[in-house]
Design a protein around this motif. Sequence first.
Motif, short mmCIF file in Angstrom:
data_model
loop_
_atom_site.label_atom_id
_atom_site.label_comp_id
_atom_site.label_asym_id
_atom_site.label_seq_id
_atom_site.Cartn_x
_atom_site.Cartn_y
_atom_site.Cartn_z
N ALA A 93 1.11 -1.19 -0.22
CA ALA A 93 0.27 -0.19 0.01
C ALA A 93 0.50 1.49 -0.01
CB ALA A 93 -0.87 -0.39 1.27
N VAL A 94 0.79 2.18 -0.67
CA VAL A 94 1.39 3.69 -0.40
C VAL A 94 0.24 5.05 0.22
CG1 VAL A 94 2.24 5.51 -2.29
CG2 VAL A 94 1.96 3.10 -2.38
N VAL A 95 1.43 5.51 0.75
CA VAL A 95 0.20 6.88 1.08
C VAL A 95 0.95 7.91 1.03
CG1 VAL A 95 1.30 6.36 3.59
CG2 VAL A 95 -1.23 8.64 3.02
N GLY A 96 1.58 9.13 0.96
CA GLY A 96 1.48 10.62 0.56
C GLY A 96 0.61 11.28 1.12
N LYS A 116 -1.62 -2.31 -3.54
CA LYS A 116 -2.66 -3.12 -3.23
C LYS A 116 -3.30 -2.24 -2.56
CE LYS A 116 -2.37 -6.32 -0.48
NZ LYS A 116 -2.26 -7.26 1.11
N GLU A 117 -3.32 -1.05 -2.03
CA GLU A 117 -4.74 0.55 -1.68
C GLU A 117 -3.34 1.69 -2.38
OE1 GLU A 117 -6.05 1.19 2.55
OE2 GLU A 117 -4.89 -0.78 2.89
N PHE A 118 -4.28 2.57 -2.35
CA PHE A 118 -3.77 3.87 -2.67
C PHE A 118 -4.36 4.88 -1.42
CE2 PHE A 118 -2.83 7.24 -5.51
CZ PHE A 118 -1.91 7.38 -6.06
N LEU A 119 -3.99 5.20 -0.72
CA LEU A 119 -3.87 6.42 0.29
C LEU A 119 -3.39 7.91 -0.21
CD1 LEU A 119 -3.82 4.59 3.49
CD2 LEU A 119 -5.59 5.19 2.00
N LEU A 120 -4.32 8.99 -0.62
CA LEU A 120 -3.13 10.69 -0.79
C LEU A 120 -4.32 11.29 0.20
CD1 LEU A 120 -3.87 10.90 -4.16
CD2 LEU A 120 -1.36 9.88 -3.09
N ILE A 121 -3.27 12.06 0.51
CA ILE A 121 -3.48 13.10 1.58
C ILE A 121 -3.39 13.91 1.09
CG2 ILE A 121 -3.50 13.83 4.43
CD1 ILE A 121 -2.45 10.72 4.74
N ALA A 122 -4.53 15.07 1.09
CA ALA A 122 -4.15 16.64 0.48
C ALA A 122 -2.60 16.47 -0.36
CB ALA A 122 -4.10 17.72 1.94
N MET A 218 -8.12 6.07 -1.82
CA MET A 218 -8.99 7.15 -1.15
C MET A 218 -8.04 8.77 -0.46
SD MET A 218 -9.80 4.92 2.14
CE MET A 218 -11.07 5.83 2.95
N MET A 219 -8.94 9.25 -0.97
CA MET A 219 -8.54 10.98 -0.90
C MET A 219 -9.14 11.33 0.20
SD MET A 219 -7.09 12.93 -2.58
CE MET A 219 -7.37 12.89 -4.13
N PHE A 220 -7.98 12.21 1.00
CA PHE A 220 -8.18 12.63 2.32
C PHE A 220 -8.01 14.28 2.33
CE2 PHE A 220 -7.50 8.21 3.72
CZ PHE A 220 -8.71 8.40 4.85
N THR A 221 -8.58 15.21 2.01
CA THR A 221 -8.43 16.20 2.60
C THR A 221 -8.76 17.44 3.64
OG1 THR A 221 -10.51 16.76 0.88
CG2 THR A 221 -8.16 16.95 -0.28
N GLY A 222 -8.82 18.56 4.31
CA GLY A 222 -9.58 19.11 5.30
C GLY A 222 -10.22 20.10 5.18
N LYS A 223 -11.00 20.29 5.69
CA LYS A 223 -12.45 21.33 5.57
C LYS A 223 -11.36 22.79 5.31
CE LYS A 223 -16.85 23.01 6.86
NZ LYS A 223 -17.70 22.09 8.28
N TYR A 224 -10.79 22.72 5.99
CA TYR A 224 -10.18 24.24 6.13
C TYR A 224 -8.90 24.10 6.37
CZ TYR A 224 -13.87 23.83 10.17
OH TYR A 224 -14.84 23.27 10.51
N GLU A 244 -12.91 7.26 -2.56
CA GLU A 244 -13.54 7.45 -1.15
C GLU A 244 -13.17 8.63 -1.09
OE1 GLU A 244 -15.29 6.33 3.23
OE2 GLU A 244 -14.26 5.29 2.13
N HIS A 245 -13.82 9.39 -1.12
CA HIS A 245 -13.01 11.36 -0.26
C HIS A 245 -13.48 11.51 0.49
CE1 HIS A 245 -12.21 15.57 -1.78
NE2 HIS A 245 -11.64 15.17 -1.11
N VAL A 246 -12.70 11.27 1.78
CA VAL A 246 -13.13 11.74 2.87
C VAL A 246 -12.25 12.94 3.57
CG1 VAL A 246 -12.80 11.43 5.83
CG2 VAL A 246 -12.93 9.16 3.10
N ILE A 247 -13.38 14.31 3.92
CA ILE A 247 -13.36 15.93 4.04
C ILE A 247 -13.12 15.28 5.15
CG2 ILE A 247 -13.92 17.80 3.59
CD1 ILE A 247 -14.83 17.64 1.47
N LEU A 248 -11.98 15.60 6.28
CA LEU A 248 -11.65 16.37 7.01
C LEU A 248 -12.24 17.41 7.99
CD1 LEU A 248 -8.95 13.11 7.62
CD2 LEU A 248 -11.60 12.43 8.87
#
Length: 266
Positions: A93-96, A116-122, A218-224, A244-248
């Motif tokens: 898996a990868v996260v950046g 196997k899994e692709f995670l992107l954080i902003a 999965m994409m993770f971004t911040g509301k602010y 899946e796009h999760v706005i935290l």
Amino acid sequence: MKIDHIKFGKNILYYSIAGYGKTPLLAFHGFGQSKEVYSPFSELLGEKYTVYAFDIYYHGNSEWKDRNQALEKQDWEEILKSFLEKHQIDDFAVVGYSMGGKFALASLELFPRKIKEFLLIAPDGIKTSFWYSLATYPNSFRRFFRAMIVKPKYFYQILTFTKRLGLVDKSLLKFANTQMNTREKRRRVYLTWVVFRHLKFDLKLIAFLINQNKIPTMMFTGKYDKIITADNMMDLLKHVKEYEHVILEAGHNTLIADTAKHLSKS
């Protein structure tokens, strides 16, 4: 936690190993950070992942000594191949996060069948900023860019001008100031922007590889977050069939820890 490294010519890439989960997770941090920023992942998700958190070149203990030579995707392919062979890793898996998004995207482009899994954080690398674009211009422009970094009065004059016109959000100005307030930081800004300038991506190709290989994304971004916004991520996501796009409820700086907390509860 164990510390290890991979050599590529004169260059050296350090990383930590933590957690004991079945899935290897390659983790890439943001600008001005180091591998330690991923400790929430190994602490909260160590049962699922074995986290290999890298010090990107010019950060932590990693060194890219070929300062006049850009890091090419072929270089990253060789480096990652050596790493995977060393640890006998077949798929992973990868996260950046932020700048680390470029290394996550490059890893997916080069090894799509192993992801196997692709995670992107902003992530950076999806909507290119003005500053990264400037670093890829011809040498005459790059000399001006270097002068602006080495002699910060040029940089601060531009900041003052854009602030007066209301062209840049206050949080972006604050972020720029914190990353440019010492000579060493300005040097790192210049070197990372110039050495990593060829890490650019065809987003339709990235989406095609995700779709073709059915990579859970999965994409993770911040509301602010005013630095890398949720809307800008659609430049990639609009081409991806399933994601899946999760706005935290967060800004830019706390997103790695907030993402780990979210994943630990899901």
